[in-house]
Design a protein around this motif. Sequence first.
Motif, PDB file in Angstrom:
ATOM      1  N   THR A  28      12.288 -65.521 -28.793  1.00 17.22           N
ATOM      2  CA  THR A  28      11.403 -65.557 -27.631  1.00 17.22           C
ATOM      3  C   THR A  28      10.217 -64.618 -27.770  1.00 17.22           C
TER       4      THR A  28
ATOM      5  N   MET B 151      13.092 -65.808 -21.430  1.00 18.18           N
ATOM      6  CA  MET B 151      13.933 -66.686 -22.245  1.00 18.18           C
ATOM      7  C   MET B 151      14.119 -68.041 -21.567  1.00 18.18           C
TER       8      MET B 151
ATOM      9  N   LEU C 192      11.090 -70.226 -21.902  1.00 16.05           N
ATOM     10  CA  LEU C 192      10.951 -70.817 -23.231  1.00 16.05           C
ATOM     11  C   LEU C 192      11.944 -71.956 -23.456  1.00 16.05           C
TER      12      LEU C 192
ATOM     13  N   TRP D  51      16.674 -63.842 -28.066  1.00 22.37           N
ATOM     14  CA  TRP D  51      15.612 -62.956 -27.585  1.00 22.37           C
ATOM     15  C   TRP D  51      14.563 -62.769 -28.689  1.00 22.37           C
TER      16      TRP D  51
ATOM     17  N   THR E  85       5.955 -64.079 -26.057  1.00 23.59           N
ATOM     18  CA  THR E  85       5.653 -63.201 -24.919  1.00 23.59           C
ATOM     19  C   THR E  85       4.321 -62.469 -25.080  1.00 23.59           C
TER      20      THR E  85
END
Length: 467
Positions: free
Chosen positions: A93, A67, A70, A90, A97
Amino acid sequence: MSANTFINDNFLLENKFAEELYHNYSKNQPIIDYHNHLNPQFIAEDKIFDNTTQVWINGDHYKWRAMRTLGINEQFVTGNGSDKDKFLNWGKTVPYTMRNPLYHWTHLELARYFDIYDLLNEKSAEKIYIETSEKINSPAYSTQNLLKKVNAELVCTTEDPIDSLEFHKKLAQNPIGTKMSTAFRPDKAILISNDGYNAYVDTLGEVSGIAIETYTDLRAALRKRIEFFNENGCKLSDHGLDQIYFENFTENEVSAIFKKKRENGELSPEEALKFQSAVLLFLSETYHEFGWVQQFHLGALRNNNARMHRILGPDTGWDSIGDYPQAQKLSSFLNALDSKDKLSKTIIYNLNPADNEVMATMIGNFNDGSVRGKVQFGSGWWFLDQKDGMTKQLNALSNMGLISCFVGMLTDSRSFLSFPRHEYFRRILCNLLGDEIKRGELPNDMEWIGKLVSDISYNNAKEYFKF
């Protein structure tokens, strides 16, 4: 769930041999999670969390690092943002990932705990937050039931020598189906240069009932705590160190070093290493006496960001892989114990993948035929518990040792939703073997290779730890 769903029955399984190995020999094996950092109080009290953020994001430094990378403000990572806003950030995000293990873990966890197969992203985050939080905030998702959902046969948490083991005692008196144990983690008694060392030793003295004024007193206090842990079902220790310490020392030297520290004197690096070597050898000889397994997690470079460490403290996502020399001191340490016939069953985990072959060959030096797989090259750990890291560890162990004796995976996690990491590992293992069957590098002997898979998934750990 359709066959086209991202997390489907054959996720990561690339051919029929891998599928057969996983579904017939690994999938339904119970989980022995012999090393984690779960909170035993939460288990003893069968805690029910208010929402998904509390069980899934809070305390998870893997997610926090992603996080922050980002550009998510710390308010919505570890700060005072609402639980819902933290989850939404989250969710925002997660799509970024991809190719990080977090992407796989996230969707495995949504599927296994919540029967959710939608992709988590900014658009779906609110709906998923509401649905998962409604489930989490119910008795069916209490901590004990979360362990039952994944067929966890044994869970071994990690406690400091000063811990009262209050909640492990409660769990022993009121068994929950999943067997509970603990690992003895005495690093704070070893690392004499750490801030707060003398205050810690004072507390250790109070807990053990021994006024610790001398090095002899320290050893007596540590032994007393080992006896206490042993009486409460502990069968293994754990150490998280940058590297194994092994310096030549005399008892007089170590006694003088400890006295100097207790008088608030400044120690040289050489003095600290001598002391740490002495305590580590003493502890390991004592573990052998009690028949414990000893674990060494080596190679983390911790608390790199001094500013954020001051603000947030340790274990908040500021650690990385270190490049410490490992082989020579580790060899000398294991040899010193083996020469006295005081080398316990030992698991060595490395954090730097450059050390894979070092560890895979080191264990062979001390597997003396007395115990099957006595000295183990531990599973891919921390930054290495992902597909590439696990595969490299399995390959190094296979090439230079016996993968058939491997005790398999663990979570090393603080999250009650992390147990699908065992499934992740098992799928990677089965695909590795299935691919080699397909290529003709292994025989199409499902009975034997299936046994190997079952052993690595479960049987080897059950036999090794003897809980």
